[in-house]
Design an enzyme around this catalytic site. Sequence first.
Site, PDB file in Angstrom:
ATOM      1  CD  GLU A 164      -3.112  -1.046   2.099  1.00 45.45           C
ATOM      2  OE1 GLU A 164      -3.106  -0.120   2.922  1.00 45.45           O
ATOM      3  OE2 GLU A 164      -4.034  -1.863   2.007  1.00 45.45           O
ATOM      4  CD  GLU A 353      -3.847  -6.047   3.464  1.00 44.61           C
ATOM      5  OE1 GLU A 353      -4.662  -5.204   3.886  1.00 44.61           O
ATOM      6  OE2 GLU A 353      -2.617  -5.916   3.555  1.00 44.61           O
TER       7      GLU A 353
HETATM    8  C1  FCB Z   1      -4.606  -2.337   5.233  1.00 45.33           C
HETATM    9  C2  FCB Z   1      -3.256  -2.744   5.765  1.00 45.33           C
HETATM   10  C3  FCB Z   1      -3.316  -3.858   6.770  1.00 45.33           C
HETATM   11  C4  FCB Z   1      -4.504  -3.731   7.694  1.00 45.33           C
HETATM   12  C5  FCB Z   1      -5.766  -3.506   6.908  1.00 45.33           C
HETATM   13  C6  FCB Z   1      -7.009  -3.403   7.750  1.00 45.33           C
HETATM   14  O1  FCB Z   1      -4.556  -1.001   4.849  1.00 45.33           O
HETATM   15  O2  FCB Z   1      -2.439  -3.175   4.714  1.00 45.33           O
HETATM   16  O3  FCB Z   1      -2.100  -3.885   7.459  1.00 45.33           O
HETATM   17  O4  FCB Z   1      -4.278  -2.773   8.632  1.00 45.33           O
HETATM   18  O5  FCB Z   1      -5.652  -2.362   6.133  1.00 45.33           O
END
Ligand code: FCB
Length: 447
Positions: A164, A353
Amino acid sequence: MKQFPKDFIWGVAASSYQIEGAADVGGRGESIWDRFSHTPGKTFNGETGDVACDHYHLYENDVKLMAELGVKSYRFSIAWPRILPRGRGRVNEAGLDFYDRLVDKLIEAGIDPLATLYHWDLPQALDDEGGWLNRETADHFAHYTDVVSKRLGDRIKMWGTINEPICVAMLGYFTGMHAPGHQDETMQEMNTALHHLLLGHGKAVRVLRQNVPDAKVGAMINIYPIYPATEAEEDKAAAERFYMYHNHWFTAAMYTGEYPAEGLRLFGRATPDIQDGDMDIISTPTDYIGLNYYSRLIAAYDPEANKPLQVKIVKEPDVEYTAMDWEVFPDGLHDVLTRIYKEYKPKEIIIAENGCAVNDVVNEDGKVIDPQRVSYIKRHIHAMQKTMQEGVPVKGYYVWSLMDNFEWSYGFSKRFGIIYVDYETQKRIPKESYYTYQKIVKNNAIN
Ligand code: FCB
């Protein structure tokens, strides 16, 4: 029942600072998150990752829980300050040994490791030299990548460079909500840090190609789909401007080798110092895009808002929100996957994610029943599957997160895990969502 391709990768994700704890163990150096979380007022209740889930000591048990879950892959991150306590110079063998043991355990359990090299825990010693504002940090990152991949590349065949980038830059150097907590309203720092981070990414990809030629390499990016508040032309233009500023600016750099002209105009003087050859390095080809997806944003034109964006982010009333106050919007996953595929034609995409925070409680029977998370995960998997059927090459899906953990400035107040963690006792309790996901993985299908 809708079947997934045989080789589809089901996984779970976590990151070093959020779960490992053992901050002073095994020769680990200080990271910017140690410094930041120990600074009064920076995190919820002053909570820190000193102990977190104590995964550093409990990793065997955690791997067992993953094996029972049946996932094929585990996405974790390597703590740079465990490997090079001062970010450069002396290598700490004990740090490498820890990941060595973890990787061996995973492989023994039939789980493929996917290692992210930078999930936000920059060695503090490098921050003392300017952190990501210092161009040399990109070279130090490449060196660290070299050390790690020489040691673990024989067994790790999936690598993620950075996690990110826009969050690192925006939250770390603009809003100050994340380490190192700078607040530079001109956005000069944000764009400089981002540029160096992207440079580090490109250099790391090249190192990995050399050291692990048979590896798949990519970066994890978070892209928000952004919708106009109304059909008015002004709102539509505002949404596109925000998309450009938040997403396209850095993805165009990474996947086309150019910062977009519109972005250069929008950022005005707050653009990075781009040196000869930088864009080639930044756009070094990768094998996949790792997409982190949680929610969407809605934008409206606001002449009063900061120029040149003149955008205000608005919220839908009467729709579902998670404990993070993020709107639940599975269609956004479809839309954003479709858009990035159309724009950059990556060979493969993985959802690196996806998940949600819920105010989970342990009930009288000692169980954690989390229907909101169950529904969130299922609806997003459906949206992903629909997109795959339309021809977008999504090859894997990782739930965020394996277990509850340190949610950055929110400390332990937000629970994202499919396994509940009792932080007093370090007891793990698989939630209902764990069992739901177990079924999806086992059937390789969703109903
Ligand atoms: C993302 C992050 C991860 C976690 C999620 C909820 O932005 O990569 O580490 O905190 O959000």
